[in-house]
Design a protein around this motif. Structure first.
Motif, short mmCIF file in Angstrom:
data_model
loop_
_atom_site.label_atom_id
_atom_site.label_comp_id
_atom_site.label_asym_id
_atom_site.label_seq_id
_atom_site.Cartn_x
_atom_site.Cartn_y
_atom_site.Cartn_z
N MET B 1 0.84 -1.19 0.00
CA MET B 1 0.00 0.00 0.00
C MET B 1 0.89 1.25 0.00
N SER B 2 0.62 2.17 -0.90
CA SER B 2 1.45 3.39 -0.97
C SER B 2 1.12 4.29 0.22
N THR B 3 2.00 5.25 0.46
CA THR B 3 1.77 6.20 1.55
C THR B 3 0.45 6.93 1.33
N PHE B 4 0.20 7.34 0.10
CA PHE B 4 -1.05 8.04 -0.20
C PHE B 4 -2.25 7.17 0.14
N GLU B 5 -2.18 5.92 -0.27
CA GLU B 5 -3.33 5.02 -0.01
C GLU B 5 -3.52 4.78 1.49
N LEU B 6 -2.39 4.62 2.20
CA LEU B 6 -2.48 4.42 3.65
C LEU B 6 -3.14 5.63 4.31
N MET B 7 -2.68 6.82 3.92
CA MET B 7 -3.23 8.03 4.53
C MET B 7 -4.69 8.22 4.14
N SER B 8 -4.99 7.92 2.90
CA SER B 8 -6.36 8.09 2.43
C SER B 8 -7.31 7.16 3.21
N LYS B 9 -6.79 5.96 3.48
CA LYS B 9 -7.59 4.99 4.25
C LYS B 9 -7.84 5.52 5.68
N GLN B 10 -6.80 6.11 6.25
CA GLN B 10 -6.93 6.68 7.59
C GLN B 10 -7.96 7.80 7.61
N VAL B 11 -7.84 8.67 6.63
CA VAL B 11 -8.73 9.83 6.56
C VAL B 11 -10.17 9.36 6.36
N MET B 12 -10.33 8.34 5.54
CA MET B 12 -11.67 7.77 5.29
C MET B 12 -12.25 7.24 6.60
N ALA B 13 -11.41 6.55 7.37
CA ALA B 13 -11.88 5.95 8.62
C ALA B 13 -12.26 7.03 9.64
N ILE B 14 -11.51 8.13 9.64
CA ILE B 14 -11.76 9.18 10.64
C ILE B 14 -12.84 10.17 10.18
N HIS B 15 -12.73 10.60 8.92
CA HIS B 15 -13.61 11.67 8.44
C HIS B 15 -14.70 11.22 7.45
N GLY B 16 -14.61 10.01 6.99
CA GLY B 16 -15.67 9.50 6.11
C GLY B 16 -15.48 9.85 4.65
N SER B 17 -14.35 10.48 4.29
CA SER B 17 -14.09 10.72 2.87
C SER B 17 -12.58 10.59 2.64
N PRO B 18 -12.18 10.18 1.43
CA PRO B 18 -10.75 9.96 1.18
C PRO B 18 -10.01 11.27 0.96
N LEU B 19 -8.69 11.19 0.86
CA LEU B 19 -7.90 12.38 0.54
C LEU B 19 -8.18 12.80 -0.90
N PRO B 20 -8.10 14.09 -1.19
CA PRO B 20 -8.26 14.51 -2.59
C PRO B 20 -7.19 13.85 -3.46
N ASP B 21 -7.57 13.49 -4.66
CA ASP B 21 -6.64 12.75 -5.51
C ASP B 21 -5.38 13.55 -5.88
N HIS B 22 -5.53 14.89 -5.94
CA HIS B 22 -4.35 15.68 -6.32
C HIS B 22 -3.28 15.69 -5.22
N PHE B 23 -3.64 15.18 -4.04
CA PHE B 23 -2.62 15.06 -2.99
C PHE B 23 -1.63 13.94 -3.30
N ARG B 24 -2.01 13.04 -4.19
CA ARG B 24 -1.16 11.87 -4.48
C ARG B 24 0.24 12.31 -4.93
N ASP B 25 0.27 13.21 -5.93
CA ASP B 25 1.58 13.67 -6.43
C ASP B 25 2.34 14.47 -5.37
N GLN B 26 1.59 15.23 -4.59
CA GLN B 26 2.24 16.05 -3.55
C GLN B 26 2.88 15.17 -2.48
N ILE B 27 2.17 14.15 -2.08
CA ILE B 27 2.69 13.24 -1.07
C ILE B 27 3.88 12.45 -1.62
N ASN B 28 3.78 12.06 -2.87
CA ASN B 28 4.91 11.37 -3.51
C ASN B 28 6.15 12.27 -3.55
N TYR B 29 5.92 13.57 -3.83
CA TYR B 29 7.02 14.53 -3.87
C TYR B 29 7.71 14.61 -2.51
N ILE B 30 6.92 14.77 -1.46
CA ILE B 30 7.50 14.90 -0.11
C ILE B 30 8.26 13.62 0.25
#
Lengths: 186, 147
Positions: B1-30
């Motif tokens: 599971m990529s970092t983006f997917e892991l974080m998106s899963k966490q956010v979904m569990a806490i807030h009920g919606s995934p991370l915005p898709d444009h965060f994927r490239d940003q997280i990969n950059y960091i």
């Protein structure tokens, strides 16, 4: 509270001197002052008397300085000013130019903080309380901070536009006199 | 599971919606910028403007002295990165990313351990809707902040 104090408090840190890389460029042959006039962000810092100020200074027979206009290429050209550097310096070159100036004149912006770092004499125009962004590293004797009486004229807008146009209530003669006084010219 | 997917899963569990898709490239950059650094890390974020970035450089010596075992990263917009060039206290300059405004992504939340150990966001005091530093020029500080 100054901006840098706000940042220091937020991070639990102390304030030392800032740091900027210097890049040497060819300086004006004559001794000079720097002038920063054009703000890209809205009209609240758009002072309308820069031409009058430049004219008064260059007309003074005892004023033996080049006025080096710095800042954005879109700045309105001013009478008697050297616009060779306008829009042509990066941050490092700008710092070098300011480090070697006899005095910096302008509105509250990056060059003011650079000039403070280099202990340059300075005249600064404010459109909001100078307490929040005065030249933090300067000796008070070397600076003149010009702003209106906010109790009398009204409160700052804290926005890119100012319906009261407070900065333009600063008399341009007080700007000229402050420059001449700091340069020791009668 | 990529970092983006892991974080998106966490956010979904806490807030009920995934991370915005444009965060994927940003997280990969960091992630890519940090991949060779196993040290403890500080992120100091100051997205804008030139004056604020310049003023911020006066804090970095104190930061390094206070956190000697941490590497200092500074995030700002591309047009201000050169203000940080050759700064002896800055380990690396990062380009400001929208996702950096999310503290949970930067510092960790739940199963996500975060990118940075310490995350400084002084810009939130001065560059958001509530300018929490303007008090009619009459406020004072009761102690000395100078180095």
């Amino acid at each position: 509270m100054h901006l840098v104090e706000t940042y220091a408090l937020n991070c639990g840190l102390k304030i030392e001197k800032p740091h900027i890389k210097l890049e040497e460029i060819e300086l004006p042959e004559k001794k000079y002052i720097t002038l920063h006039t054009h703000c890209e962000k809205g009209t609240a810092r758009d002072y309308k008397n820069w031409n009058n100020i430049a004219l008064e200074l260059v007309s003074n027979p005892n004023f033996d300085f080049d006025i080096v206009h710095i800042g954005n290429i879109q700045s309105e050209r001013l009478i008697g000013c050297n616009d060779k550097y306008l829009g042509k310096t990066n941050f490092h070159q700008l710092a070098y130019l300011i480090k070697n100036t006899h005095l910096h004149l302008g509105y509250d912006s990056l060059p003011v903080h650079m000039a403070s770092h280099f202990s340059r004499k300075m005249v600064v125009l404010y459109n909001a309380y100078s307490q929040h962004s005065y030249p933090y590293w300067s000796n008070p004797e070397d600076i003149r901070l010009l702003e209106v009486d906010y109790e009398k004229e009204g409160r700052p807008a804290y926005a890119y536009t100012d319906p009261l146009d407070l900065m333009n209530k600063i008399e341009y003669t007080s700007v000229v006199n402050s420059v001449l006084e700091l340069l020791g010219i009668k | 599971m990529s970092t983006f997917e892991l974080m998106s899963k966490q956010v979904m569990a806490i807030h009920g919606s995934p991370l915005p898709d444009h965060f994927r490239d940003q997280i990969n950059y960091i992630e890519k910028e940090l991949e060779e650094d196993s040290s403890k890390k500080i992120l100091f974020a100051m997205p804008q403007s030139a004056g604020d970035v310049f003023l911020s450089t006066s804090l970095f010596r104190s930061m390094q002295d206070t956190y000697p075992e941490y590497n200092i990263y500074v995030a700002t917009r591309l047009e201000y990165t050169s203000l940080l060039e050759d700064n002896p206290y800055v380990y690396k300059v990062l380009l400001w990313q929208d996702c950096m405004a999310a503290q949970a992504i930067m510092m960790g939340s739940s199963e996500w351990k975060g990118f940075f150990n310490v995350f400084f966001t002084p810009f939130t005091v001065t560059q958001t809707e509530y300018m929490n530093y303007i008090r009619n020029g009459q406020d004072k500080i009761a102690f000395d902040l100078r180095y």
